[in-house]
Design a protein around this motif. Sequence first.
Motif, PDB file in Angstrom:
ATOM      1  N   ALA A  23       0.395  -1.306  -0.267  1.00 46.03           N
ATOM      2  CA  ALA A  23       0.098  -0.027   0.423  1.00 46.03           C
ATOM      3  C   ALA A  23       0.747   0.787  -0.277  1.00 46.03           C
ATOM      4  O   ALA A  23       0.747   2.126  -0.734  1.00 46.03           O
ATOM      5  N   GLY A  24       1.808   1.066   0.909  1.00 44.22           N
ATOM      6  CA  GLY A  24       3.305   2.230   1.042  1.00 44.22           C
ATOM      7  C   GLY A  24       3.745   2.328  -0.690  1.00 44.22           C
ATOM      8  O   GLY A  24       3.665   3.580  -0.813  1.00 44.22           O
ATOM      9  N   SER A  25       4.006   1.374  -0.953  1.00 43.65           N
ATOM     10  CA  SER A  25       3.957   1.437  -2.232  1.00 43.65           C
ATOM     11  C   SER A  25       3.544   2.265  -3.588  1.00 43.65           C
ATOM     12  O   SER A  25       4.557   2.896  -4.674  1.00 43.65           O
ATOM     13  N   ARG A  26       2.360   2.049  -3.513  1.00 44.40           N
ATOM     14  CA  ARG A  26       1.901   2.677  -4.127  1.00 44.40           C
ATOM     15  C   ARG A  26       1.615   4.747  -4.067  1.00 44.40           C
ATOM     16  O   ARG A  26       1.173   5.330  -4.778  1.00 44.40           O
ATOM     17  N   ALA A  28       4.618   6.743  -2.731  1.00 43.42           N
ATOM     18  CA  ALA A  28       5.621   6.596  -2.198  1.00 43.42           C
ATOM     19  C   ALA A  28       6.566   5.408  -3.198  1.00 43.42           C
ATOM     20  O   ALA A  28       7.868   4.839  -2.396  1.00 43.42           O
ATOM     21  N   GLY A  29       6.601   5.362  -3.877  1.00 41.99           N
ATOM     22  CA  GLY A  29       7.337   3.737  -4.900  1.00 41.99           C
ATOM     23  C   GLY A  29       9.328   3.820  -4.615  1.00 41.99           C
ATOM     24  O   GLY A  29       9.768   2.798  -4.076  1.00 41.99           O
ATOM     25  N   GLN A  30       9.648   5.529  -4.406  1.00 40.72           N
ATOM     26  CA  GLN A  30      11.033   5.316  -4.347  1.00 40.72           C
ATOM     27  C   GLN A  30      11.441   4.583  -2.949  1.00 40.72           C
ATOM     28  O   GLN A  30      12.792   4.533  -2.955  1.00 40.72           O
ATOM     29  N   SER A  31      10.854   5.027  -1.428  1.00 40.69           N
ATOM     30  CA  SER A  31      10.848   4.027  -0.799  1.00 40.69           C
ATOM     31  C   SER A  31      10.481   2.675  -0.409  1.00 40.69           C
ATOM     32  O   SER A  31      10.979   2.500   0.321  1.00 40.69           O
ATOM     33  N   PHE A  32       9.753   2.106  -1.432  1.00 39.79           N
ATOM     34  CA  PHE A  32       9.654   0.751  -1.204  1.00 39.79           C
ATOM     35  C   PHE A  32       9.963   0.010  -2.413  1.00 39.79           C
ATOM     36  O   PHE A  32       9.015  -0.704  -2.992  1.00 39.79           O
ATOM     37  N   ALA A  33      11.669   0.205  -2.471  1.00 40.57           N
ATOM     38  CA  ALA A  33      11.969  -0.274  -4.317  1.00 40.57           C
ATOM     39  C   ALA A  33      11.090  -1.647  -3.937  1.00 40.57           C
ATOM     40  O   ALA A  33      11.645  -1.901  -5.162  1.00 40.57           O
ATOM     41  N   LEU A  34      11.785  -2.816  -3.138  1.00 37.75           N
ATOM     42  CA  LEU A  34      11.415  -4.001  -2.899  1.00 37.75           C
ATOM     43  C   LEU A  34      10.248  -4.309  -4.262  1.00 37.75           C
ATOM     44  O   LEU A  34       9.431  -5.372  -4.527  1.00 37.75           O
ATOM     45  N   ALA A  35       9.062  -3.699  -3.852  1.00 32.29           N
ATOM     46  CA  ALA A  35       7.997  -3.534  -4.695  1.00 32.29           C
ATOM     47  C   ALA A  35       7.918  -4.091  -5.873  1.00 32.29           C
ATOM     48  O   ALA A  35       7.412  -4.979  -6.526  1.00 32.29           O
ATOM     49  N   ASP A  36       9.108  -3.441  -6.246  1.00 33.84           N
ATOM     50  CA  ASP A  36       8.586  -3.415  -7.616  1.00 33.84           C
ATOM     51  C   ASP A  36       9.845  -4.820  -8.028  1.00 33.84           C
ATOM     52  O   ASP A  36      10.022  -5.126  -9.521  1.00 33.84           O
ATOM     53  N   ASP A  37      10.676  -6.009  -7.303  1.00 35.06           N
ATOM     54  CA  ASP A  37      10.903  -6.841  -7.920  1.00 35.06           C
ATOM     55  C   ASP A  37      10.413  -7.836  -6.568  1.00 35.06           C
ATOM     56  O   ASP A  37      11.205  -8.678  -5.900  1.00 35.06           O
ATOM     57  N   PRO A  38       9.443  -8.825  -8.143  1.00 35.87           N
ATOM     58  CA  PRO A  38       9.143 -10.247  -7.505  1.00 35.87           C
ATOM     59  C   PRO A  38      10.503 -11.154  -6.759  1.00 35.87           C
ATOM     60  O   PRO A  38       9.903 -11.958  -5.728  1.00 35.87           O
TER      61      PRO A  38
END
Length: 146
Positions: A23-26, A28-38
């Motif tokens: 939810a946070g990655s949606r 502030a994506g820059q702070s949640f890098a793990l969300a972009d890499d399965p």
Amino acid sequence: MSSAFFVARHSAFKSSFYGLYFAGSRLAGQSFALADDPVTYYRIKANATTRAFEAAWPNGPLAAAMSALIAGDVYKDLAEVRNVLAHRIAPGFEHRLTLGAVEKEYELAWRGQSLATLIPTTLHTAEEALASLWQAAADFFAPQPA
């Protein structure tokens, strides 16, 4: 039965942090890098989620609630009991057998507290801790007045 209880309670915390991370990655994506890499999804845990929220929203109340929860005894104790029971190792458990005139009583205890009292106590404190986390999350994600 007791291992399923503790595994499920601990899983509720882990799932909460995992969901909050995405939810946070949606927002502030820059702070949640793990969300972009399965490949790295398995690294999304309570500490990673807390750090990401602290980076995106320094001094935010949700990050503070997360930090307090993972630093608190409820989360730590639940994780410890879950690990012991889930992995079928027994250090720390006390096995008591009481022989009476008519019957035998067996009791499994953890840190001097029988599982018969530990389970309802843990359920209550875990529910309170999760309710506090989810209230902070609800406040954080609530629409702001224009």
